[in-house]
Design a protein around this motif. Structure first.
Motif, PDB file in Angstrom:
ATOM      1  N   THR A 121      -0.510 -13.710  36.449  1.00 61.01           N
ATOM      2  CA  THR A 121      -0.227 -15.145  36.560  1.00 61.01           C
ATOM      3  C   THR A 121       1.220 -15.389  36.969  1.00 61.01           C
ATOM      4  N   TYR A 122       2.127 -14.575  36.442  1.00 65.72           N
ATOM      5  CA  TYR A 122       3.537 -14.694  36.854  1.00 65.72           C
ATOM      6  C   TYR A 122       3.704 -14.352  38.330  1.00 65.72           C
ATOM      7  N   VAL A 123       2.997 -13.315  38.794  1.00 65.74           N
ATOM      8  CA  VAL A 123       3.084 -12.942  40.211  1.00 65.74           C
ATOM      9  C   VAL A 123       2.600 -14.085  41.101  1.00 65.74           C
ATOM     10  N   ALA A 124       1.596 -14.833  40.623  1.00 61.00           N
ATOM     11  CA  ALA A 124       1.048 -15.925  41.427  1.00 61.00           C
ATOM     12  C   ALA A 124       1.891 -17.187  41.350  1.00 61.00           C
ATOM     13  N   THR A 125       2.596 -17.407  40.239  1.00 58.18           N
ATOM     14  CA  THR A 125       3.324 -18.668  40.050  1.00 58.18           C
ATOM     15  C   THR A 125       4.834 -18.507  39.978  1.00 58.18           C
ATOM     16  N   PHE A 126       5.335 -17.307  39.724  1.00 56.61           N
ATOM     17  CA  PHE A 126       6.763 -17.027  39.542  1.00 56.61           C
ATOM     18  C   PHE A 126       7.360 -17.852  38.402  1.00 56.61           C
ATOM     19  N   ASN A 127       6.553 -18.110  37.400  1.00 54.37           N
ATOM     20  CA  ASN A 127       7.000 -18.837  36.224  1.00 54.37           C
ATOM     21  C   ASN A 127       7.302 -17.820  35.123  1.00 54.37           C
ATOM     22  N   LEU A 128       8.572 -17.727  34.720  1.00 55.03           N
ATOM     23  CA  LEU A 128       8.965 -16.721  33.730  1.00 55.03           C
ATOM     24  C   LEU A 128       8.414 -17.001  32.337  1.00 55.03           C
ATOM     25  N   TYR A 130       5.396 -17.297  31.546  1.00 54.81           N
ATOM     26  CA  TYR A 130       4.213 -16.461  31.330  1.00 54.81           C
ATOM     27  C   TYR A 130       4.585 -15.034  30.932  1.00 54.81           C
ATOM     28  N   LEU A 131       5.833 -14.645  31.135  1.00 62.33           N
ATOM     29  CA  LEU A 131       6.276 -13.303  30.761  1.00 62.33           C
ATOM     30  C   LEU A 131       6.981 -13.272  29.411  1.00 62.33           C
TER      31      LEU A 131
END
Length: 362
Positions: A121-128, A130-131
């Protein structure tokens, strides 16, 4: 409500005392870490954080510890209740060691799958967020696995009578309830929903293909197919997709093709392989048939316990006969040796003839 607390505590202690050391240890770990969470952020240290799980941080221990970490008393009650239910219902069938293996497999799988899905999901949105803002912890994943195991062993058990709800639909009903709670923002994060969903999936995969038992490995019965988790209207489509996925996994050597076997009880030890049959499915049907037969026999015994009218009439006649005095031959004869008359209780005369003293013709 206070008067029910001692009774509930007594039942809880009795249920906990009847479980094995595995169940007691897990419950003790949950309670201890809950008390420790008042002073330390245990969820951060022991829960699964997707950004810390994979390299370069590689917090691998969180895959084992995240299941026993809770922050709220309600969550602690759900976790302890789930473990005790598994100990009471599954441990007698599997054993303590197999229950511990199931607990480890489901929780490690939940941590890995949830962490990997948030990474994608982070790879798709670049939202940290989710990490590093997501924390996967608690026993919801194991709850999903336990409900799947109960569907396998006692799926026909009725949980609610009005409306009628059977245990075999419980895994998907809980998943639907969590999804509704998330849509209504009553759940602050998608982590509980993801953990429960991956618990259901990992529990089914383990029980379907990998669990060892006396008949081999896995459970390929029809009532435990992946399509059986869905409504009947969707089962044909889900079954087709699941069959295609399984064929792909067999070709890439992730899963192996299972052969359904049916043991025929005969004088000679012959094992016949038949399509669409499985010993566990046959055993489940046999247990249901025996239960229905016992209930019918019990009803017949209850009906036959009532005395019949003919028996009562026979008993009354026997009592009347015993009330009438029986006269011997001596008492019935007259001094002349002929006939003598005696009066019955009703006042009527009856002639009783005795030939004991009568002269014989020579």
């Amino acid at each position: 409500m206070n008067r029910y607390l001692p009774v509930a505590r007594q039942h809880f202690l009795a249920a906990l005392a009847s479980t094995s050391v595995v169940v007691k240890s897990i419950c003790a770990a949950v309670l201890l870490l809950y008390l420790l969470s008042w002073a330390v952020d245990t969820v951060y240290v022991l829960g699964v954080t997707p950004g810390y799980l994979f390299p370069p941080n590689f917090w691998i221990w969180t895959l084992v510890t995240h299941a026993v970490v809770e922050q709220h008393f309600v969550d602690v009650a759900v976790s302890v209740g789930t473990v005790i239910a598994a100990g009471r219902l599954l441990e007698p069938l599997w054993g303590a060691l197999e229950l511990l293996i199931f607990f480890a497999v489901v929780n490690v799988s939940v941590g890995l799958l949830a962490g990997f899905s948030y990474l994608l999901t982070y790879v798709a949105t670049f939202n940290l967020d989710y990490l590093f803002a997501v924390r996967v912890h608690g026993m919801l994943g194991f709850l999903g696995g336990v409900l799947v195991a109960l569907k396998q062993t006692m799926g026909d058990l009725t949980v609610l009578r009005v409306p009628q709800v059977r245990l075999k639909v419980a895994p998907m009903l809980v998943l639907l309830a969590l999804a509704v709670l998330r849509l209504t923002t009553l759940l602050e994060s998608t982590a509980p929903l993801a953990a429960y969903g991956y618990g259901v999936l990992s529990g089914w995969v383990y029980l379907r293909f990998y669990q060892k038992h006396s008949r081999g490995r896995g459970d390929m019965s029809d009532h435990f197919a992946f399509a059986s988790f869905f409504p009947e209207i969707l089962q044909p489509v889900v079954g087709l997709v699941a069959g295609l996925v399984h064929s792909v996994l067999v070709k890439i050597k992730v899963c192996r093709k299972m052969v359904k076997r049916y043991d025929v009880g005969a004088p000679s030890s012959i094992t016949i392989s038949l399509p669409g049959t499985d010993p566990q499915d046959a055993e489940r049907r046999r247990q249901l048939a025996l239960k229905a037969l016992n209930e019918r026999l019990k009803r017949v015994e209850d009906q036959s316990a009532w005395p019949s009218m003919e028996d009562e009439e026979d008993e009354d006649e026997d009592e009347v006969r015993t009330d009438v005095p029986l006269l011997s031959g001596r008492e019935a004869t007259s001094p002349a040796g002929g006939a003598s008359s005696s009066k019955s209780p009703a006042g009527q005369e009856s002639s009783i003839i005795s030939f004991e003293d009568a002269p014989s013709n020579s």
